[in-house]
Design an enzyme around this catalytic site. Sequence first.
Site, PDB file in Angstrom:
ATOM      1  N   ASP A 247       0.811  -1.225   0.000  1.00 46.94           N
ATOM      2  CA  ASP A 247       0.000   0.000   0.000  1.00 46.94           C
ATOM      3  C   ASP A 247       0.842   1.273   0.000  1.00 46.94           C
ATOM      4  OD1 ASP A 247      -2.554  -1.012  -0.194  1.00 46.94           O
ATOM      5  OD2 ASP A 247      -2.849  -1.179   1.975  1.00 46.94           O
ATOM      6  N   LYS A 250      -0.419   4.689  -1.216  1.00 50.95           N
ATOM      7  CA  LYS A 250      -1.385   5.502  -0.472  1.00 50.95           C
ATOM      8  C   LYS A 250      -0.794   6.830  -0.030  1.00 50.95           C
ATOM      9  CE  LYS A 250      -4.517   1.886   1.179  1.00 50.95           C
ATOM     10  NZ  LYS A 250      -5.076   1.195   2.367  1.00 50.95           N
ATOM     11  N   HIS A 275      -3.839   4.197  -5.961  1.00 51.16           N
ATOM     12  CA  HIS A 275      -2.665   3.926  -5.122  1.00 51.16           C
ATOM     13  C   HIS A 275      -1.848   2.751  -5.664  1.00 51.16           C
ATOM     14  CE1 HIS A 275      -5.087   0.688  -3.202  1.00 51.16           C
ATOM     15  NE2 HIS A 275      -3.914   0.189  -2.817  1.00 51.16           N
ATOM     16  N   HIS A 301      -1.730  -6.088  -6.422  1.00 49.24           N
ATOM     17  CA  HIS A 301      -2.397  -6.801  -5.329  1.00 49.24           C
ATOM     18  C   HIS A 301      -3.901  -6.581  -5.311  1.00 49.24           C
ATOM     19  CE1 HIS A 301      -1.942  -2.853  -3.429  1.00 49.24           C
ATOM     20  NE2 HIS A 301      -2.798  -3.224  -2.483  1.00 49.24           N
TER      21      HIS A 301
END
Length: 397
Positions: A247, A250, A275, A301
């Site tokens: 992540d 982000k 993101h 992902h």
Amino acid sequence: MSYQENVTDLGDGEVAALLFEYMPKIAAEHKTDSLLVLMADLGRQIVQADRCSLWLIDEQRNELWTKVAHGVDELRIPLSAGFVGYSLKTGQPLLVDDAYQDSRFDRRSDIKSGYHTTSVMTMPLESDDRVMGVFQAINKVGDNVFFSKKDLERLKLISVYSAKTIESAIRAEALERYAKELEIKAEELKSAHMELIRILGEVSEFRSHEVGDHIHRVAEISLKLARYYGLSSEEQELIYYVAPLHDLGKVGIPDMILNKAGRLTPEEFSKMKSHSEIGRTLLRESKTDLLCMGADIAGAHHERWDGTGYPDGLKGEQIPLPARICAVADVLDALASPRCYKPAWSEDRVKEEMKNSGGTHFQPELIDILMEHWDEFYSCYKPGGMFIKKGLLPPVQ
């Protein structure tokens, strides 16, 4: 006191026999200190001396040192001291009948040890056209009280053999030390690299109001999945260390969207989905295996096994395997742990959702693994489980 009494000079055959006796021992020994002991013992027997020492140059301390003077501990002397200093400086051997009648004799060793030196031989240790030390024999024993020219010739023979052997051992030990230093530096670099990756992964979480440590829980679950999937230990390690980067993108999402407690609007969700592309862009130029895998995980992902995911609509095995594994771990953790917009789901609800997502959202084989080892995976989230013990989840109230 002599180490042997009533001995006579060895014949050539006896000298050859001693050489053949010691050669296998010397060939099998690779430590410099042990080689020095073997060489000194060999020299002492061949020239019939009470003591033999191999003095080596310590260039850093500008001294000569020996650990093999029989009956004494390590000795150190200045490079120019005594008979060995003379042989080192001139490159010439010495044959001395009475040390105390020779002005070159340094009496400090005798004074320190309580020993009395009489007859002395020295022979420079030469290797690759340089003098690396001096072979010294002290006090002839047996019927003859003085060393002879024949003894000096034999000492020269041993010195040539000793110099080559010891030089090889010193180089081998230097290479071994260098290899160990490189190994330590590589481990330090790896640790620093991993720490940087951990920090990068936490950048996105730092701005989030989510409770707990999502990225580390995803890493733990990803590692278990990779292990049961049959990946090599190296691949498992890579996935474990780069899963926290899933992540990373982000960092480019506004706080008002990232921490919104309610449902996102279509426009907000579209921004949130970006993101994946942001994370991949940040990592994809790397030349390291770690960050290349990180780019795959960050970018893919949220892809789905049936091709309905984002950002590229990849399907099936088009999705990089590390991203497939991380996707399962990411969603499992999102459902099983509390978020700013929802409480944790019940175990039965999480299990049912994950089971029904095999073949659509996730690779079926990964869901089969998850179901087969469900108790092990989900126990991490239970009271007293690994995540609570590690501080990756708050205690259940």
